[in-house]
Design an enzyme around this catalytic site. Structure first.
Site, PDB file in Angstrom:
ATOM      1  N   LYS A  38      20.494  26.470  36.306  1.00  0.00           N
ATOM      2  CA  LYS A  38      19.449  25.442  36.190  1.00  0.00           C
ATOM      3  C   LYS A  38      19.921  24.039  36.589  1.00  0.00           C
ATOM      4  O   LYS A  38      19.137  23.242  37.070  1.00  0.00           O
ATOM      5  CB  LYS A  38      18.877  25.431  34.776  1.00  0.00           C
ATOM      6  CG  LYS A  38      19.856  24.953  33.733  1.00  0.00           C
ATOM      7  CD  LYS A  38      19.267  25.110  32.344  1.00  0.00           C
ATOM      8  CE  LYS A  38      20.178  24.485  31.333  1.00  0.00           C
ATOM      9  NZ  LYS A  38      20.062  25.083  30.004  1.00  0.00           N
ATOM     10  N   ARG A 132      16.865  23.966  18.312  1.00  0.00           N
ATOM     11  CA  ARG A 132      16.053  24.061  19.513  1.00  0.00           C
ATOM     12  C   ARG A 132      15.331  25.397  19.369  1.00  0.00           C
ATOM     13  O   ARG A 132      14.733  25.617  18.321  1.00  0.00           O
ATOM     14  CB  ARG A 132      16.928  23.925  20.770  1.00  0.00           C
ATOM     15  CG  ARG A 132      16.151  23.266  21.929  1.00  0.00           C
ATOM     16  CD  ARG A 132      16.959  23.156  23.201  1.00  0.00           C
ATOM     17  NE  ARG A 132      17.218  24.438  23.805  1.00  0.00           N
ATOM     18  CZ  ARG A 132      17.937  24.599  24.932  1.00  0.00           C
ATOM     19  NH1 ARG A 132      18.457  23.546  25.540  1.00  0.00           N
ATOM     20  NH2 ARG A 132      18.120  25.804  25.444  1.00  0.00           N
TER      21      ARG A 132
HETATM   22  C1  LIG Z   1      21.202  25.615  29.707  1.00  0.00           C
HETATM   23  C2  LIG Z   1      21.346  26.809  28.862  1.00  0.00           C
HETATM   24  C3  LIG Z   1      22.555  27.510  28.853  1.00  0.00           C
HETATM   25  C4  LIG Z   1      23.774  27.068  29.647  1.00  0.00           C
HETATM   26  O1  LIG Z   1      24.382  25.951  29.072  1.00  0.00           O
HETATM   27  P1  LIG Z   1      25.759  25.370  29.653  1.00  0.00           P
HETATM   28  O2  LIG Z   1      26.146  24.335  28.669  1.00  0.00           O
HETATM   29  O3  LIG Z   1      25.475  24.830  31.000  1.00  0.00           O
HETATM   30  O4  LIG Z   1      26.725  26.503  29.693  1.00  0.00           O
HETATM   31  C5  LIG Z   1      22.628  28.647  28.068  1.00  0.00           C
HETATM   32  N1  LIG Z   1      21.575  29.074  27.335  1.00  0.00           N
HETATM   33  C6  LIG Z   1      20.396  28.431  27.326  1.00  0.00           C
HETATM   34  C7  LIG Z   1      19.285  28.958  26.490  1.00  0.00           C
HETATM   35  C8  LIG Z   1      20.245  27.273  28.088  1.00  0.00           C
HETATM   36  O5  LIG Z   1      19.069  26.638  28.076  1.00  0.00           O
END
Ligand SMILES: *Cc1c(COP(=O)(O)O)cnc(C)c1O
Length: 354
Positions: A38, A132
């Site tokens: 992302k 969250r």
């Molecule tokens: C963005 C996200 C991740 C990845 O997080 P990083 O800190 O980039 O490793 C993993 N799980 C969810 C649900 C996310 O939204």
């Protein structure tokens, strides 16, 4: 070569290397990785570098990014990290696995899965304190019971996400709790849950300090692969590259000027009353890069330059210790926030190097 500026240079072999080292590290205790795309807008070449490095799944929070990768024929299991009921039809069509917390959304997914004659795989996210997404643990049993009435959905596991909103660390206790919930749900409903996804890049410290990962057998990793660090203290992970991305922007003014603005102080372009430090007359430079392009606070110049401030299109530097000529490019390292925004900016050209 000077080339187009501003641009972000993306080193695919460094990203592949990071993915490979991390896959090897986590595999030692039976943990598979989802490569999270992302922060790079689902850039297909980056997803492919992660896959060459050994990730089995590509996970993204935006359906549009997953569609972009599929259109470019990236071949992986696609995981949607953020599910919205208004997108249910397209999710079932485009995504192999989605993370979920709401029964209404799951009913929609089930409905479209039945129309498309599919079984859609889901991971249920559990709230472990970061506040969250997540189903509260004491609601989980009833929730699973309801999901089991939806015949076109298959619960393949549980997951949790920490260190994102509330800053709560993934530690031994949280991981044990998630493991115990996996065991309990399996026993109560006679299910086989193949995935327990314990978190994201912030899980590195926990992993390094534990010899017992319990049921945790998956992590969803973006930042560690892209930037080479864990995220609890931004510690560099041994053997990883921290410079797979480099932002390069052009010097458009270089002059000796006073360090204090002169005239009557009002407000700046963003409504703030700025405060300045008096450094006397000094060498200053302006870079053609601004808040519209990236998150300036996450940039660090690769030579002895100091960022003094920025507006929407101009970045002001103290260049006293490092002479800058008009027209040259200045290199910056980026943190996660700057990477995310730079990759999203239509003004920044993406250039791949090896
Ligand atoms: C963005 C996200 C991740 C990845 O997080 P990083 O800190 O980039 O490793 C993993 N799980 C969810 C649900 C996310 O939204």
């Amino acid at each position: 070569m000077l080339g187009f500026m501003p641009r972000i240079e993306i080193n695919l072999s460094k990203i592949q290397h990071n993915a490979r080292i991390l896959c090897e590290l986590y595999r030692k205790q039976g943990i598979s990785l989802m490569g999270v795309s992302k922060a790079v807008l689902g850039e297909p070449l980056i997803a492919e570098a992660m896959i060459r490095g050994g990730v089995k799944f590509i996970a993204d929070s935006r359906l549009e990014n997953i569609q972009r990768m599929k259109n470019s024929r990236v071949s992986a299991q696609f995981v949607l990290l953020r599910t919205a009921s208004s997108q249910a039809e397209s999710i079932v069509e485009n995504v192999d696995i989605s993370l979920n917390t709401e029964i209404d959304t799951l009913e929609k997914l089930n409905y479209y899965a039945s129309l498309q004659n599919k079984i859609h795989q889901i991971i249920l996210m559990v709230e472990m304190g970061d506040l969250r997404e997540g189903i509260l643990p004491h609601d989980l049993f009833l929730f699973v019971k309801q999901v089991l009435c939806l015949p076109h959905l298959k619960i393949i596991g549980l997951g949790c996400n920490l260190a994102c909103y509330g800053g709560i660390k993934p530690d031994r206790q949280k991981m044990q709790q998630l493991s115990a919930l996996t065991d309990a749900i399996e026993q109560k409903f006679d299910l086989n849950l193949s995935i327990t996804s314990g978190g994201n890049s912030a899980n590195y410290e926990w992993y390094k300090s534990t010899k017992q990962v319990g049921r945790i057998n998956n992590l969803r990793i973006g930042e560690s692969i892209l930037l080479g660090c864990g995220t609890v203290n931004r510690q560099v992970i041994p053997k990883l590259h921290t410079n797979a991305f480099k932002l390069i922007a052009e010097v458009i003014e270089s002059k000796v000027k006073p360090s204090l603005p002169f005239g009557e102080i009002g407000r700046d372009a963003f409504g703030n009353i700025p405060v300045f430090q008096d450094r006397g007359m000094h060498q200053r430079a302006i870079i053609a890069l601004g808040k519209q392009d990236t998150l300036i606070s996450g940039l660090s110049p690769d030579r002895d330059l100091e960022i003094l401030g920025s507006s929407s299109d101009h970045l002001v530097l103290d260049s006293q210790k490092s002479d800058l000529k008009v027209g040259v490019g200045v290199n910056f390292n980026l943190d996660y926030g700057s990477l995310l925004s730079a990759m999203t900016s239509p003004f920044i050209k993406k250039q791949f190097v090896n």
